[in-house]
Design a protein around this motif. Structure first.
Motif, mmCIF file in Angstrom:
data_model
loop_
_atom_site.group_PDB
_atom_site.id
_atom_site.type_symbol
_atom_site.label_atom_id
_atom_site.label_comp_id
_atom_site.label_asym_id
_atom_site.label_seq_id
_atom_site.Cartn_x
_atom_site.Cartn_y
_atom_site.Cartn_z
ATOM 1 N N ARG A 306 -15.257 -2.827 -15.859
ATOM 2 C CA ARG A 306 -15.637 -2.893 -14.443
ATOM 3 C C ARG A 306 -14.398 -3.081 -13.590
ATOM 4 N NH1 ARG A 306 -20.120 -2.884 -11.692
ATOM 5 N NH2 ARG A 306 -21.223 -2.819 -13.662
ATOM 6 N N ILE A 307 -14.239 -2.207 -12.598
ATOM 7 C CA ILE A 307 -13.148 -2.311 -11.624
ATOM 8 C C ILE A 307 -13.761 -2.824 -10.326
ATOM 9 C CG2 ILE A 307 -11.340 -1.062 -10.384
ATOM 10 C CD1 ILE A 307 -11.458 1.041 -12.649
ATOM 11 N N GLU A 308 -13.364 -3.998 -9.912
ATOM 12 C CA GLU A 308 -14.017 -4.627 -8.760
ATOM 13 C C GLU A 308 -13.153 -4.672 -7.505
ATOM 14 O OE1 GLU A 308 -16.752 -7.995 -9.431
ATOM 15 O OE2 GLU A 308 -15.825 -8.103 -11.410
ATOM 16 N N ASN A 309 -11.878 -4.315 -7.614
ATOM 17 C CA ASN A 309 -11.016 -4.396 -6.434
ATOM 18 C C ASN A 309 -10.581 -3.029 -5.940
ATOM 19 O OD1 ASN A 309 -9.372 -3.822 -8.601
ATOM 20 N ND2 ASN A 309 -7.752 -5.261 -8.030
ATOM 21 N N TYR A 310 -11.363 -1.979 -6.275
ATOM 22 C CA TYR A 310 -11.060 -0.645 -5.781
ATOM 23 C C TYR A 310 -11.832 -0.419 -4.488
ATOM 24 C CZ TYR A 310 -10.166 4.356 -5.668
ATOM 25 O OH TYR A 310 -9.767 5.610 -5.290
ATOM 26 N N LEU A 311 -11.121 0.037 -3.464
ATOM 27 C CA LEU A 311 -11.694 0.173 -2.127
ATOM 28 C C LEU A 311 -12.967 1.022 -2.139
ATOM 29 C CD1 LEU A 311 -11.107 -0.477 0.894
ATOM 30 C CD2 LEU A 311 -10.023 1.780 1.033
ATOM 31 N N GLY A 312 -14.013 0.494 -1.507
ATOM 32 C CA GLY A 312 -15.246 1.250 -1.349
ATOM 33 C C GLY A 312 -16.310 0.957 -2.382
ATOM 34 N N PHE A 313 -16.008 0.085 -3.374
ATOM 35 C CA PHE A 313 -16.985 -0.249 -4.405
ATOM 36 C C PHE A 313 -17.125 -1.769 -4.478
ATOM 37 C CE2 PHE A 313 -15.473 3.945 -5.522
ATOM 38 C CZ PHE A 313 -16.638 4.615 -5.862
ATOM 39 N N PRO A 314 -17.828 -2.361 -3.508
ATOM 40 C CA PRO A 314 -17.905 -3.828 -3.444
ATOM 41 C C PRO A 314 -18.565 -4.466 -4.649
ATOM 42 C CG PRO A 314 -19.483 -2.813 -1.932
ATOM 43 C CD PRO A 314 -18.581 -1.719 -2.418
ATOM 44 N N THR A 556 3.247 0.588 -9.004
ATOM 45 C CA THR A 556 2.323 -0.543 -9.047
ATOM 46 C C THR A 556 1.180 -0.183 -9.970
ATOM 47 O OG1 THR A 556 2.869 -1.115 -6.770
ATOM 48 C CG2 THR A 556 0.835 -2.042 -7.670
ATOM 49 N N LYS A 557 0.962 -0.972 -10.975
ATOM 50 C CA LYS A 557 -0.041 -0.635 -11.999
ATOM 51 C C LYS A 557 -1.433 -1.010 -11.511
ATOM 52 C CE LYS A 557 3.256 0.693 -14.804
ATOM 53 N NZ LYS A 557 4.419 0.588 -13.917
ATOM 54 N N ARG A 558 -1.908 -0.231 -10.535
ATOM 55 C CA ARG A 558 -3.247 -0.422 -9.988
ATOM 56 C C ARG A 558 -3.891 0.944 -9.795
ATOM 57 N NH1 ARG A 558 -2.179 -4.845 -11.234
ATOM 58 N NH2 ARG A 558 -2.372 -6.802 -10.079
ATOM 59 N N VAL A 559 -5.213 1.022 -9.925
ATOM 60 C CA VAL A 559 -5.922 2.283 -9.759
ATOM 61 C C VAL A 559 -5.724 2.830 -8.342
ATOM 62 C CG1 VAL A 559 -8.201 3.359 -9.710
ATOM 63 C CG2 VAL A 559 -7.636 1.748 -11.527
ATOM 64 N N ALA A 560 -5.814 1.949 -7.346
ATOM 65 C CA ALA A 560 -5.694 2.393 -5.960
ATOM 66 C C ALA A 560 -4.335 3.014 -5.670
ATOM 67 C CB ALA A 560 -5.955 1.223 -5.012
ATOM 68 N N SER A 561 -3.267 2.398 -6.185
ATOM 69 C CA SER A 561 -1.937 2.951 -5.935
ATOM 70 C C SER A 561 -1.760 4.271 -6.673
ATOM 71 C CB SER A 561 -0.862 1.950 -6.353
ATOM 72 O OG SER A 561 -0.946 1.655 -7.729
ATOM 73 N N ALA A 562 -2.337 4.394 -7.866
ATOM 74 C CA ALA A 562 -2.265 5.653 -8.609
ATOM 75 C C ALA A 562 -2.953 6.776 -7.836
ATOM 76 C CB ALA A 562 -2.895 5.489 -9.986
ATOM 77 N N GLY A 564 -3.441 6.844 -4.607
ATOM 78 C CA GLY A 564 -2.627 7.112 -3.424
ATOM 79 C C GLY A 564 -1.443 8.008 -3.732
ATOM 80 N N GLU A 565 -0.789 7.771 -4.882
ATOM 81 C CA GLU A 565 0.337 8.613 -5.261
ATOM 82 C C GLU A 565 -0.132 10.035 -5.581
ATOM 83 O OE1 GLU A 565 2.800 6.876 -8.257
ATOM 84 O OE2 GLU A 565 3.051 4.987 -7.166
ATOM 85 N N GLY A 566 -1.314 10.139 -6.181
ATOM 86 C CA GLY A 566 -1.865 11.464 -6.474
ATOM 87 C C GLY A 566 -2.123 12.254 -5.218
ATOM 88 N N ALA A 567 -2.599 11.580 -4.179
ATOM 89 C CA ALA A 567 -2.823 12.257 -2.899
ATOM 90 C C ALA A 567 -1.501 12.563 -2.218
ATOM 91 C CB ALA A 567 -3.701 11.380 -2.004
ATOM 92 N N GLY A 568 -0.573 11.608 -2.251
ATOM 93 C CA GLY A 568 0.698 11.774 -1.552
ATOM 94 C C GLY A 568 1.577 12.863 -2.127
ATOM 95 N N VAL A 569 1.532 13.077 -3.432
ATOM 96 C CA VAL A 569 2.418 14.065 -4.048
ATOM 97 C C VAL A 569 2.060 15.480 -3.611
ATOM 98 C CG1 VAL A 569 1.099 14.545 -6.166
ATOM 99 C CG2 VAL A 569 3.598 14.605 -6.208
ATOM 100 N N VAL A 570 0.820 15.719 -3.205
ATOM 101 C CA VAL A 570 0.413 17.069 -2.822
ATOM 102 C C VAL A 570 1.168 17.533 -1.576
ATOM 103 C CG1 VAL A 570 -1.536 18.515 -2.096
ATOM 104 C CG2 VAL A 570 -1.845 16.800 -3.901
ATOM 105 N N ALA A 571 1.360 16.643 -0.619
ATOM 106 C CA ALA A 571 2.128 17.016 0.571
ATOM 107 C C ALA A 571 3.562 17.377 0.194
ATOM 108 C CB ALA A 571 2.117 15.867 1.578
#
Length: 581
Positions: A306-314, A556-562, A564-571
């Motif tokens: 269970r991932i509980e600190n990922y934005l949008g999944f309270p 940063t070893k977090r799902v959210a940062s991963a 974010g990097e996946g989205a950012g690399v496309v630009a």
């Protein structure tokens, strides 16, 4: 001994879709049992919606009207379906079957506006059910590329179809269709195959070779040797003896095809959160995308209970559910995802770049994104490998907890993954003993997880404690440890869960010459002296090659940062390709 055989010496049928059914009497075979519980399913209306006439008209530009006679198959398990069929008239029955030859009707389509297909349409993988034409059919056929275009252009209809396809796959998994695994439920190879199928959302069931009557009857016919276990009965009739994951994937038709002449805009190596995010954003922006992973979507995050600190999944979300959604989302936008596909080399001395797979196939691309993440670290303990899957595990899923029963377990590690595992295990087993080398969890685990772990009455935290040895015969029985103040001790333990970090998966980069740090992580941007002036933060020392997620040095070893990097690399890929023209 050969690792596969076919009952009766037969071979899987290779006739094209739309063929007459091999045995027409099966259409009315009383042995085929319709599953009445499907009608009572709480999400039945979402699973089998009916499109309105207006919606059918909107879809006509994406497909063509086709006709099929009674007795034909629109598609069948183990073979590729030509697309989604929107029923205009006639009747189609969907049968699920397993590797033992059992057939159970899942649903019968008889209303105009119903549509039949499976979520495998998007991944271009074989269907897992049969679609029999019961009454002559007229249908609007949308082929996979047309389906992807429709989902982007007609978002509301696309959402309805997508939700239905996902729920239908879940239904087939729940009903136990697909591959049949036979062996001892605690067999390490059986567990590995079961986890592989579960991670790839492929339906399967497990039969106990010692107690299940049907399994025993099959074994009497096949006379397997002990080294042949586990056996796998594929839906096409083939029997595999102690297969590896690659052989199983091949039998089930999961190995993807790639056009060797196609040049992709970007090849993404790794389908964890970072790689899947890159695939979603790149494909949604019109780039041609190939994403490759050796095992399953989600990477290490995919095994999180269970991932509980990922934005949008309270209320939290399992790693597998998050990865599964991203996997389908990437395919919706047209990304070509190859799983399982192991990458063994990257050649950067030419343009286009070349990604070589373990089977020597090659994928060419203008740019490459390294998102291969990290592999579970194995502590330097004697006999650790001997007990892997015989009492030692590197993830905690329902499969492992069933083996533990109500016995106490030992968990080693103090990071977030260890905390999530401890919380999950505590709800399933008698007691969790948690070993950490530090004096507390404060510097290695998120605050919310520390509170959760320390509040559980059946979790005992052992600080300044280090595992030193494992003992047992065929199965783990006890461990030795070095405790606080130099104390040496032993503890009975039949189940050990290891969460002690990870090592970068970068061995396949030796042929490319990408710069790595002293721990093997990929250096990017400002960490590379000669590229400080480049405004491309995720670019490596090699032009056109980028790195994101856990494999990148300093990430940063977090799902959210991963993500974010996946989205950012496309630009950055867009900018690089614009400059390269």
């Amino acid at each position: 001994m050969s690792n596969q055989s076919t009952p009766g010496g037969g071979q899987p049928d290779d006739k094209p879709d739309g063929q007459p059914a091999e045995n027409a009497r099966r259409l009315d075979d009383p042995a085929i049992i319709e599953d009445p519980s499907v009608l009572d399913h709480p999400r039945y209306l979402d699973m089998f919606p009916v499109l309105t006439e207006a919606e059918i008209d909107r879809l006509r530009r994406f497909g063509s009207v086709s006709h099929y006679a009674r007795g034909e198959l629109l598609y069948q398990a183990g073979k590729f379906s030509p697309g989604v069929f929107v029923l205009l008239s006639g009747k189609v029955r969907i049968d699920g079957r397993d590797g033992m030859g059992h057939v159970r009707t899942v649903h019968t389509y008889r209303r105009r506006g119903e549509f039949t297909s499976d979520v495998t349409q998007l991944s271009k993988k074989p269907a897992v059910v049969d679609a029999h034409v019961i009454d002559d059919v007229e249908a609007l056929l949308m082929r996979p590329d047309q389906l992807s275009a429709m989902m982007v252009s007609e978002a509301d209809i696309g959402e309805k179809i997508m939700r239905a396809l996902i729920l239908r796959r879940t239904l087939v998994i729940e009903r136990g269709h697909g591959a049949v695994l036979v062996g001892d439920s605690g067999h390490p190879r059986l567990l590995a195959l079961q986890n592989f199928l579960r991670s790839n959302s492929f339906p399967n069931i497990v039969l106990d070779a010692r107690h299940d009557a049907e399994a025993i009857a099959q074994l009497e016919r096949l006379t397997p040797q002990p080294e042949d276990f586990p056996l796998v009965f594929c839906p096409n009739g083939t029997v595999l003896r102690n297969p590896n994951e690659g052989q199983l994937a091949s039998c089930l038709g999961l190995i993807p095809e790639f056009d060797p002449t196609h040049l992709y805009d970007v090849a993404i190596v790794g389908a964890g959160p970072a790689g899947l995010a890159a695939a979603v954003y790149a494909a949604s922006e019109g780039l041609s995308v190939a994403a490759l992973d050796c095992r399953a979507p989600g990477g290490q995050a995919g095994t999180s209970a269970r991932i509980e600190n990922y934005l949008g999944f309270p209320t939290g979300i399992t790693g597998q559910a998050l990865a599964g959604r991203a996997f389908i989302q990437a395919q919706k936008f047209g990304a070509h995802i190859g799983i399982p596909c192991e990458v063994q080399a990257l050649f950067c001395d030419r343009q286009p770049l070349v990604v070589e797979l373990a089977d020597s196939r090659r994928v060419t691309a203008r740019t490459v994104v390294i998102a291969s993440g990290a592999e579970y670290r194995r502590p330097a303990i004697a006999d650790l490998a001997r007990f892997e899957r015989c009492g030692v595990y590197y993830w905690a899923t329902p499969i492992e907890t069933r083996l533990c029963g109500k016995e106490p377990v030992l968990l080693v590690g103090g990071g977030n993954s260890a905390g999530q595992a401890a919380v999950f295990l505590a709800s399933q087993v008698e007691h969790v003993h948690m070993f950490i080398r530090g004096v507390s969890l404060e510097h290695s685990m998120s605050h919310y997880l520390i509170e959760r772990v320390t509040s559980l009455s059946n979790v005992t935290l052992h600080t300044r404690t280090e595992l030193t040895a494992l003992e047992g015969d065929a199965h783990l029985e006890r461990v030795r440890y070095h405790g606080a103040g130099g104390m040496e001790g032993t503890m009975s333990a039949r189940h050990l869960f290891v969460f002690v970090g990870a090592e970068p998966n970068t061995r396949w980069l030796k042929t490319c010459g990408v710069s790595l740090d002293d721990k093997g992580f990929v250096l990017t941007d400002i960490d590379i002296a000669e590229t400080r002036a480049r405004p491309l933060p995720f670019q490596t020392s090699v032009e056109g090659v980028f790195a994101i997620g856990d494999v990148r040095s300093g990430s940063t070893k977090r799902v959210a940062s991963a993500v974010g990097e996946g989205a950012g690399v496309v630009a950055q890929i867009h900018r690089f390709m614009a400059g390269a023209r």
